[in-house]
Design a protein around this motif. Structure first.
Motif, PDB file in Angstrom:
ATOM      1  N   ASP A  18      -3.308   3.261  -3.742  1.00 50.82           N
ATOM      2  CA  ASP A  18      -3.477   3.486  -2.307  1.00 50.82           C
ATOM      3  C   ASP A  18      -2.906   4.838  -1.878  1.00 50.82           C
ATOM      4  OD1 ASP A  18      -0.813   3.043  -2.607  1.00 50.82           O
ATOM      5  OD2 ASP A  18      -0.788   1.108  -1.592  1.00 50.82           O
ATOM      6  N   GLY A  19      -2.567   5.647  -2.836  1.00 53.10           N
ATOM      7  CA  GLY A  19      -1.993   6.952  -2.511  1.00 53.10           C
ATOM      8  C   GLY A  19      -0.623   6.855  -1.888  1.00 53.10           C
ATOM      9  N   GLY A  20      -0.021   5.679  -1.980  1.00 57.06           N
ATOM     10  CA  GLY A  20       1.317   5.506  -1.385  1.00 57.06           C
ATOM     11  C   GLY A  20       1.271   5.153   0.090  1.00 57.06           C
ATOM     12  N   VAL A  21       0.047   4.869   0.600  1.00 56.09           N
ATOM     13  CA  VAL A  21      -0.085   4.449   2.004  1.00 56.09           C
ATOM     14  C   VAL A  21      -0.381   2.957   1.974  1.00 56.09           C
ATOM     15  CG1 VAL A  21      -1.278   4.845   4.179  1.00 56.09           C
ATOM     16  CG2 VAL A  21      -1.056   6.700   2.530  1.00 56.09           C
ATOM     17  N   GLN A  22       0.627   2.171   2.283  1.00 56.26           N
ATOM     18  CA  GLN A  22       0.497   0.730   2.086  1.00 56.26           C
ATOM     19  C   GLN A  22       0.197   0.008   3.390  1.00 56.26           C
ATOM     20  OE1 GLN A  22       4.287  -0.244   0.278  1.00 56.26           O
ATOM     21  NE2 GLN A  22       3.473   0.171  -1.757  1.00 56.26           N
ATOM     22  N   ASP A  23      -0.580  -1.089   3.245  1.00 60.06           N
ATOM     23  CA  ASP A  23      -0.855  -1.918   4.423  1.00 60.06           C
ATOM     24  C   ASP A  23       0.437  -2.551   4.904  1.00 60.06           C
ATOM     25  OD1 ASP A  23      -3.547  -1.400   4.437  1.00 60.06           O
ATOM     26  OD2 ASP A  23      -3.957  -2.956   2.947  1.00 60.06           O
TER      27      ASP A  23
END
Lengths: 506, 137
Positions: free
Chosen positions: A331-336
């Motif tokens: 997620d590219g380090g962008v977490q839900d």
């Protein structure tokens, strides 16, 4: 094999000194930055750990676990590297790594502030004023980091073998001092220090394996390694993971035997609200450390205060956190976002964090309702060495609170057949403080006094008990013996009990 | 009530821009994303953005350079740095050089939303320009 650990604040010249020493000795150099890269590749959230120093509210039990994994990684890596020979390591607090190993030379390094400012200004293209601000803020952050990671003051001279100031000393001479100091017999490996390294390596490798494997990453496991025998201790309510542990540790180098044991010494602490800064916490931790016990938290939320939808009346064990699902590739380090947790957790998170940090966490539960729910939950939770009833039924009046606490204690004792104690009784019965010291002194004086009286008056006493006087005072003699014996037993018993507490025998 | 902002996102990993754009647009902001920092720099010369979100490690041009470029044309722009290689040294460097905030990857979407909200509050205090277009949130 020699290990030189150079620690300093930023821009104090530790890297230059390490390189100068490496040029003199030919020993390999390992930097903190290389370690960080390795830790990140393993999935350890180094960024979150570091940023927690800037954003203090972000500290949590998740980070406390992350910290443990990071320390295990550092230890395992250092042990592996030094197995091949000598090593020079430089970092913020390298001197605090590999605790107890006598053949590491712990070096502290400092440089004049103006030199640090100049270097920083050059390296980061800052004005001297800004460089000074940068350094002073960073020094604070790093000091906080060391306190958080190692729980000690990083500048404490007790943790160094040698401290160098580069104000009037060139790098080459400083490296020369390190070189000759490292050659002293005091820093040569001994069979004891080598064994300690092997044990540290094995326990760290074990911790890493367990923390990185999906089957065991959520468990609160204590690991101990001794001569190739690994002992993994798990809390009773996490018995499910026990069967996975040998599989996770399959073919671990250096491991001869794996022993999985359920923690026998578990303290259950039941309370309505927890606070890691409270007196109760301090007392329970003292006891847990003395016994090597894990502490399980159980929070009772009175039925009338239970928030809607937080948990059922029966309560549930709370382990719900995922730690390794953080690979940047997905997620590219962008977490839900995760669902928001209850804002008021009664201090459970902070207390859990502190327990994890101290290696004493044994699980947590929240129970909504009244004490019947506590009893049901306690009965299904497992075996306990001690149950501590803390501050309960706080919304009730004093007498109702005391009565209900007493009833709860009696019921738990009946159902679990385990010793139950209130937090107030904990100190007086199991811990040794000033009051106990005064009591010991008093009972000791009384005992000596009684024995002195008895031994100084043996003839009349024997006469009273069995001689000529006895004929006239038969009944009185019997009464005197009946009264005197338990009084002496009580006084002497207290002296013995309190003395045993001093030497940690309960 | 919240306000619409012009936000530029630059990260050499396309997924970061995509995920952030989709999320931030829901709040009514106008978002432009770039994977090539040089292209982002060109766009920054053409237009002043309210908020710039920049990765730090990005090949030839790094996030610190992007920030310095932003400040050359617009001192009011708030720059939020994001990185998967966060250290205290890097965070302090960014903040000392004027970054509004520094966020370590991985982060939750709500964290970036909170930071954007704080940046908007700061913009509102320092400059009335932000209040140009109100959107009911």
């Amino acid at each position: 094999m020699t290990i030189v650990m150079i620690s300093s604040m930023h821009q104090s010249g530790r890297e230059d000194l390490a390189q100068a020493l490496a040029r003199k000795t030919g020993w390999p150099v390992l930097s903190r930055e290389e370690m960080l890269d390795g830790a990140r590749k393993l999935g350890i959230k180094m960024g979150r750990l570091e940023m927690a120093m800037l954003k203090a509210p972000g500290l949590s039990e998740k980070l406390a676990r992350e910290k443990e994994v990071y320390l295990a990684f550092l230890t395992a890596t250092l042990c592996e590297k030094t197995r091949r020979g000598n090593l020079i390591y430089h970092g913020r607090a390298g001197h605090l790594l590999l605790p107890g190993v006598s053949h590491r030379l712990r070096v502290g390094l400092t440089a004049p502030q103006e030199v640090r400012i100049k270097r920083t200004a050059q390296a980061l293209n800052l004005t001297p004023d800004k460089a000074e601000t940068y350094l002073s803020q960073l020094d604070e952050d790093v000091a906080k980091w060391i306190r958080y990671i190692h729980r000690v003051d990083g500048r404490d001279p007790n943790h160094f073998d040698l401290f160098l100031n580069l104000e009037n000393m060139g790098l080459s001479n400083a490296a020369g001092i390190l070189c000759s100091t490292a050659e002293l017999p005091d820093f040569h490996p001994t069979p004891v220090s080598l064994k300690l390294m092997e044990d540290l390596n094995l326990s760290s490798q074990t911790k890493l394996r367990l923390a990185l494997d999906e089957r065991t990453l959520q468990a609160d496991l204590q690991v101990h390694a001794d001569n190739g025998v690994i002992t993994v201790t798990y809390p009773p309510d996490q018995a499910k993971v026990a069967s996975c542990i040998p599989q996770v540790l399959t073919e671990l180098p250096g491991c001869r035997e794996i022993q999985c044991t359920m923690a026998e010494t578990n303290i259950l602490w039941v309370q309505e609200r927890f606070d890691p800064k409270s007196e109760n916490f301090g007392r329970i931790i003292r006891l847990a450390q003395r016994w090597g016990a894990a502490v399980e938290l159980m929070r009772l939320i009175p039925a009338e205060e239970a928030p809607m939808g937080v948990e059922g009346a029966a309560g549930e064990s709370e382990y719900g956190y995922g730690r390794r699902g953080c690979a940047l590739a997905d997620d590219g380090g962008v977490q839900d976002d995760e669902p928001e947790r209850s804002v008021d957790d009664g201090g459970m998170d902070r207390t859990q964090e502190e327990l994890v940090d101290l290696g004493r966490f044994g699980g947590r539960h929240t129970v909504c309702g009244d004490y019947d729910q506590v009893l049901t939950r306690v009965q299904t939770s497992g075996r306990y060495t001690l149950v501590v009833i803390g501050e309960m039924f706080m919304s009730k009046g004093n007498s109702a609170r005391m009565r209900q606490t007493r009833e709860l204690a009696l019921n738990i004792r009946d159902r679990l057949k385990a010793p139950v104690i209130t937090a107030d009784e904990l100190k007086s019965q199991l811990l040794f403080g000033k009051r106990q010291a005064a009591a010991l002194l008093g009972y000791l004086v009384l005992t000596v006094f009684i024995y002195a009286i008895v031994f100084a008056n043996q003839k009349p006493i024997l006469d009273f008990l069995g001689g000529s006087l006895h004929q006239n005072f038969k009944v009185l003699a019997a009464v005197a013996v009946a009264v005197f014996s338990p009084v002496l037993a009580f006084v002497y018993g207290n002296v013995s009990g309190l003395t045993l507490k001093i030497i940690n025998v309960d | 009530m919240s306000y619409q902002c012009d936000i530029l996102i630059v990260d050499d990993e396309p997924i970061v821009g995509d995920r952030l754009k989709a999320f931030i647009k829901k709040d009514g902001h106008r978002v432009e994303t770039f994977v090539d920092p040089s292209a982002a720099l060109k766009r920054l010369e053409e237009k002043d953005f309210d908020i710039v979100i920049s990765d730090i490690r990005m090949g030839e041009v790094d996030g610190i350079q992007v920030m310095q470029h932003v400040f050359q044309s617009s001192r009011r722009t708030k720059v939020i740095m994001i990185t998967g290689y966060a250290t205290l040294e890097l965070a302090r460097e960014s903040l000392t050089k004027g970054a509004f905030d520094f966020i370590a990857k991985p982060f939750k979407l709500k964290e970036i939303r909170r930071t954007i909200e704080k940046a908007m509050e700061s913009l509102e205090k320092s400059s009335p320009r932000i209040s140009r277009e109100a959107v009911v949130g």
